[in-house]
Write an enzyme that holds these catalytic residues in place. Structure first.
Site, PDB file in Angstrom:
ATOM      1  N   LYS A 102      16.248  18.342  74.824  1.00 48.72           N
ATOM      2  CA  LYS A 102      15.865  17.751  73.198  1.00 48.72           C
ATOM      3  C   LYS A 102      18.520  17.831  72.365  1.00 48.72           C
ATOM      4  CE  LYS A 102      12.305  17.092  71.460  1.00 48.72           C
ATOM      5  NZ  LYS A 102      11.193  16.674  70.714  1.00 48.72           N
ATOM      6  N   ASP A 143       8.105  22.840  67.631  1.00 49.52           N
ATOM      7  CA  ASP A 143       7.457  23.377  68.339  1.00 49.52           C
ATOM      8  C   ASP A 143       8.652  24.611  68.880  1.00 49.52           C
ATOM      9  OD1 ASP A 143       4.870  23.030  67.425  1.00 49.52           O
ATOM     10  OD2 ASP A 143       4.860  20.711  68.766  1.00 49.52           O
TER      11      ASP A 143
HETATM   12  C1  PLP Z   1      10.171  19.850  76.502  1.00 46.52           C
HETATM   13  C2  PLP Z   1       9.716  19.180  75.820  1.00 46.52           C
HETATM   14  N1  PLP Z   1       8.865  17.395  76.776  1.00 46.52           N
HETATM   15  C3  PLP Z   1       9.137  16.616  75.369  1.00 46.52           C
HETATM   16  C4  PLP Z   1       8.949  16.793  74.359  1.00 46.52           C
HETATM   17  C5  PLP Z   1       8.513  15.476  73.668  1.00 46.52           C
HETATM   18  O1  PLP Z   1       9.003  14.743  73.015  1.00 46.52           O
HETATM   19  P1  PLP Z   1       8.376  13.788  71.576  1.00 46.52           P
HETATM   20  O2  PLP Z   1       7.883  14.468  70.723  1.00 46.52           O
HETATM   21  O3  PLP Z   1       9.539  13.306  70.775  1.00 46.52           O
HETATM   22  O4  PLP Z   1       6.953  13.416  72.341  1.00 46.52           O
HETATM   23  C6  PLP Z   1       9.485  17.905  73.970  1.00 46.52           C
HETATM   24  C7  PLP Z   1       9.249  17.902  72.140  1.00 46.52           C
HETATM   25  O5  PLP Z   1       9.511  18.623  72.085  1.00 46.52           O
HETATM   26  C8  PLP Z   1       9.716  19.289  74.413  1.00 46.52           C
HETATM   27  O6  PLP Z   1       9.927  19.849  73.722  1.00 46.52           O
END
Ligand code: PLP
Length: 346
Positions: A70, A95
């Site tokens: 992120k 989150d």
């Molecule tokens: C570890 C991880 N993978 C994937 C995502 C998904 O990303 P997006 O919210 O842009 O779909 C998040 C989102 O917080 C995440 O923390």
């Protein structure tokens, strides 16, 4: 959620194209101390299991000193926001991983951060964010409510919202975040040397998936290949799958899931036109499927948390089903890339 509502496929998606990214975010990341491409790990045991040529896992368990991808988006967006508004207090909702990344960048840029978190957040995640020096605000509600509260709070003078999801009138910052995520795809290109056949992406609001689709559908790609992009969500928060099936953005009620970073009920408004036109397939996976994938990867020596390992669960849902394999045009030589977006913190 039954079998019919846990799968979506769009044969015309591979024909769609969009503009190329500017490459500015990549140059910015390369200028940061500690920047290095994360590993792309070949996992032959999974290729055997899934009956494909190769499975490669993009391991984001350590990215610029944090345990998730992120910070690629947060760092570029915070930089851009502070160029426009020097000294601003950075405000966001999260989150988990995005909030920690914004908090880390705020402390590196010498400004304050205020992070709104939903009540379901586990205390260890909240401690991780507070440990970066940010002020935490607990919200009596879910992630969507935390985003609303953060957006309202950031209206006050001297504050700037750095949110990783877009809505009508709030598109500029999320676009920088998507641009930042694309750094990891440029790395995959360099590491793989050729286009993959399937890329599995974990999806919360869909901003990362937007970056993936934009990358593989950019106009002027030279090699004529058409990688399929597979969106993978928890079956308790599958807002992108529901939207793709309905043909319009659709908010879904959410419930607790081990895939905490994917627990979002409303997709990014900027992701919608891109995913509805250019995303090939979408699947929803259960907590059990994600946890099994975490344990299997752990046995193979790979640290992958439930959000990252969800891509293995999603690939399993596609590649063990003949009709789905055929729909995505995947044969026994297929090259599959799993974006493992976080390390295993358990
Ligand atoms: C570890 C991880 N993978 C994937 C995502 C998904 O990303 P997006 O919210 O842009 O779909 C998040 C989102 O917080 C995440 O923390």
């Amino acid at each position: 959620m039954d079998r019919m509502t846990s799968w979506y496929c769009s044969p015309r998606a591979r024909q769609w194209t969009c503009a190329t990214s500017s490459g500015r975010a990549l140059r910015f990341h390369q200028s940061l101390p500690g920047y290095a491409p994360t590993p792309l790990v070949s996992v032959p045991a999974l290729a055997d299991e899934l009956r494909v040529g190769r499975v490669l896992l993009k391991d984001e368990s350590s990215r610029l000193g944090l345990p998730a991808f992120k910070v690629l988006g947060a760092s570029w967006a915070c930089h851009q926001v502070l160029e426009a508004q020097p000294g601003a207090t950075l405000v966001t909702a999260t989150d988990g991983n995005h909030g920690r990344a914004v908090a880390r960048m705020a402390s590196q840029f010498g400004v304050a951060a205020i992070v709104f978190v939903p009540e379901v957040m586990i205390p260890a995640t909240a401690r991780g964010i507070a440990g970066e020096g940010a002020k935490l605000v607990w919200v009596d509600g879910d992630y969507d409510e935390a985003v609303r509260r953060a957006a309202a709070f950031a209206e006050r003078p001297g504050h700037a919202l750095v949110q990783d999801t877009a809505w009508a009138g709030y598109e500029r910052v999320p676009a920088w975040i998507v641009e930042g995520y694309q750094t990891l795809l440029g790395e995959v290109d360099d590491q793989l040397g050729a286009a993959p056949d399937l890329v599995a992406v974990p999806v919360g609001v869909g901003s990362l998936a937007e970056g993936v689709v934009r990358h593989y559908r950019r106009a002027g790609r030279q090699d004529g290949s058409h990688p399929s992009v597979l969106s993978v969500e928890p079956d308790t928060a599958a807002c992108v799958l529901a939207s793709l099936i309905a043909g319009r953005p659709t908010t879904v009620p959410t419930a607790a899931t081990v895939m905490a970073g994917l627990n979002c009920g409303t997709m990014s408004s900027s992701a919608w036109p891109v995913l509805s036109a250019g995303c090939d397939a979408a699947a929803a996976v259960t907590d059990d499927g994600a946890l099994r994938a975490v344990a299997d990867l752990d046995r193979l020596g790979i640290s992958s948390g439930p959000c990252g390992a969800a891509t293995l669960a999603g690939a399993r849902a596609v590649l063990t089903d003949q009709a789905r394999r055929a729909a995505c045009d995947l044969d026994e030589d297929a090259v599959v890339v799993l974006l493992s977006t976080e390390g295993n913190s358990r």
